[in-house]
Design an enzyme around this catalytic site. Structure first.
Site, PDB file in Angstrom:
ATOM      1  N   ASP A  67     -49.395 -31.853  36.293  1.00 28.64           N
ATOM      2  CA  ASP A  67     -50.065 -32.751  35.343  1.00 28.64           C
ATOM      3  C   ASP A  67     -49.537 -34.178  35.436  1.00 28.64           C
ATOM      4  O   ASP A  67     -48.554 -34.452  36.119  1.00 28.64           O
ATOM      5  CB  ASP A  67     -49.928 -32.210  33.909  1.00 28.64           C
ATOM      6  CG  ASP A  67     -48.510 -31.715  33.598  1.00 28.64           C
ATOM      7  OD1 ASP A  67     -47.567 -32.160  34.285  1.00 28.64           O
ATOM      8  OD2 ASP A  67     -48.346 -30.895  32.683  1.00 28.64           O
ATOM      9  N   ASN A 136     -45.224 -25.129  21.848  1.00 28.70           N
ATOM     10  CA  ASN A 136     -46.491 -24.646  21.285  1.00 28.70           C
ATOM     11  C   ASN A 136     -47.194 -23.677  22.232  1.00 28.70           C
ATOM     12  O   ASN A 136     -48.344 -23.304  21.998  1.00 28.70           O
ATOM     13  CB  ASN A 136     -47.418 -25.823  20.950  1.00 28.70           C
ATOM     14  CG  ASN A 136     -47.872 -26.583  22.192  1.00 28.70           C
ATOM     15  OD1 ASN A 136     -47.409 -26.305  23.299  1.00 28.70           O
ATOM     16  ND2 ASN A 136     -48.751 -27.537  22.011  1.00 28.70           N
ATOM     17  N   HIS A 138     -47.919 -24.241  25.478  1.00 30.54           N
ATOM     18  CA  HIS A 138     -48.714 -24.800  26.578  1.00 30.54           C
ATOM     19  C   HIS A 138     -48.030 -24.562  27.919  1.00 30.54           C
ATOM     20  O   HIS A 138     -46.811 -24.456  28.006  1.00 30.54           O
ATOM     21  CB  HIS A 138     -49.043 -26.288  26.345  1.00 30.54           C
ATOM     22  CG  HIS A 138     -47.907 -27.245  26.517  1.00 30.54           C
ATOM     23  ND1 HIS A 138     -47.860 -28.463  25.874  1.00 30.54           N
ATOM     24  CD2 HIS A 138     -46.771 -27.196  27.261  1.00 30.54           C
ATOM     25  CE1 HIS A 138     -46.771 -29.112  26.224  1.00 30.54           C
ATOM     26  NE2 HIS A 138     -46.082 -28.367  27.071  1.00 30.54           N
ATOM     27  N   GLU A 143     -53.196 -27.130  26.193  1.00 28.20           N
ATOM     28  CA  GLU A 143     -52.771 -26.984  24.801  1.00 28.20           C
ATOM     29  C   GLU A 143     -53.476 -25.799  24.123  1.00 28.20           C
ATOM     30  O   GLU A 143     -54.494 -25.308  24.624  1.00 28.20           O
ATOM     31  CB  GLU A 143     -53.087 -28.280  24.037  1.00 28.20           C
ATOM     32  CG  GLU A 143     -52.450 -29.541  24.628  1.00 28.20           C
ATOM     33  CD  GLU A 143     -50.947 -29.640  24.374  1.00 28.20           C
ATOM     34  OE1 GLU A 143     -50.268 -28.598  24.266  1.00 28.20           O
ATOM     35  OE2 GLU A 143     -50.445 -30.777  24.290  1.00 28.20           O
TER      36      GLU A 143
HETATM   37  P1  PGA Z   1     -39.420 -29.219  28.817  1.00 30.51           P
HETATM   38  O1  PGA Z   1     -41.003 -29.226  28.864  1.00 30.51           O
HETATM   39  O2  PGA Z   1     -38.950 -28.601  30.108  1.00 30.51           O
HETATM   40  O3  PGA Z   1     -39.042 -30.668  28.725  1.00 30.51           O
HETATM   41  O4  PGA Z   1     -39.023 -28.412  27.618  1.00 30.51           O
HETATM   42  C1  PGA Z   1     -41.700 -28.049  29.120  1.00 30.51           C
HETATM   43  C2  PGA Z   1     -43.159 -28.247  28.854  1.00 30.51           C
HETATM   44  O5  PGA Z   1     -43.521 -28.934  27.869  1.00 30.51           O
HETATM   45  O6  PGA Z   1     -43.982 -27.676  29.596  1.00 30.51           O
END
Ligand code: PGA
Length: 237
Positions: A67, A136, A138, A143
């Protein structure tokens, strides 16, 4: 669905790295899909170290990214283009022409996303997909409540995601509201998936994603239906 219990983020990274190494040894021109965020930082460090020790080469590897924030250019320090260069690509032998990251400045975002899907198709599919997970649920920037059949597209970011990612942007107001992300269907078509999650903050959501019924409120729950998924985590669920 397999779960590997590690003792620390370092151990998660060591295990993930050895899976990547094995994949590239088996197929020099492997197709990888790579994550950003805090969790994979030690993994990239370890991969760079292996490259320096002559144990791995990315020369023939095709690297896709999950992404990118919409509206950030490649030189922006908070863009995922920048993250990937700073933490990985600047230090290994991956060829520029083999690196595919969505362009957050694309005026025609629909074409940008469709072309990305076409590029993946042309490779014959992703061999190894490496995922993080948001609090959450995702994966990528898919999302909650999005379709399990989604493809690469422009999405609105959840307020919880924007909050979680706001630190480098200094304020929530400055944190992007939209992003380009690979879709859930695209993720599910990968031949092998590993999901990395570290720290108690992720415990609840990983437990829900892998033990609750599959539901759109937790996008990662769709992974339960994939034939080759391994979660590498440093907590018990
Ligand atoms: P993080 O992000 O490794 O910074 O916890 C993971 C994500 O949001 O996919």
């Amino acid at each position: 669905m397999k779960i590997i219990n590690a003792k620390s983020c370092q151990e998660i990274s060591d295990i993930a790295t050895s899976i990547i190494l094995k994949q590239i040894k088996k197929k020099k021109n492997s197709v990888l899909c790579l994550p950003t965020g805090k969790t994979p930082l030690l993994m990239y460090k370890k991969l760079v170290q292996l490259f320096h020790d002559g144990k791995i080469s990315f020369e023939k590897v095709l690297c896709f990214n999950l992404d990118e924030y919409y509206g950030l250019n490649k030189e922006n320090k908070n863009s995922y283009h920048y993250y990937m260069r700073k933490n990985f690509f600047n230090f290994v032998d991956a060829e520029d022409e083999n690196i595919f990251i969505l362009d957050g400045m694309a005026k025609n975002f629909k074409k940008e996303c469709d072309d990305f899907e076409k590029k993946i198709k042309k490779t014959n599919g992703i061999d190894l997909m490496i995922l993080g997970i948001g609090e959450n649920g995702h994966i990528g920037f898919n999302e909650p409540e999005g379709s399990f059949l989604s493809r690469t597209r422009l999405v609105n970011l959840d307020i919880s995601t924007r909050r979680a990612n706001s630190k480098p942007f200094k304020s929530l107001r400055n944190t992007p509201k939209r992003a380009l992300t690979i879709g859930l269907k695209t993720i599910m078509e990968a031949k092998q998936i590993i999901l990395l999650a570290s720290g108690n903050k992720k415990k609840n959501i990983v437990k829900k994603a892998f033990k609750d019924k599959i539901n759109k409120k937790i996008p990662a729950s769709i992974l339960q239906t994939h034939k080759n998924v391994t979660a590498i985590i440093d907590f018990k669920i």
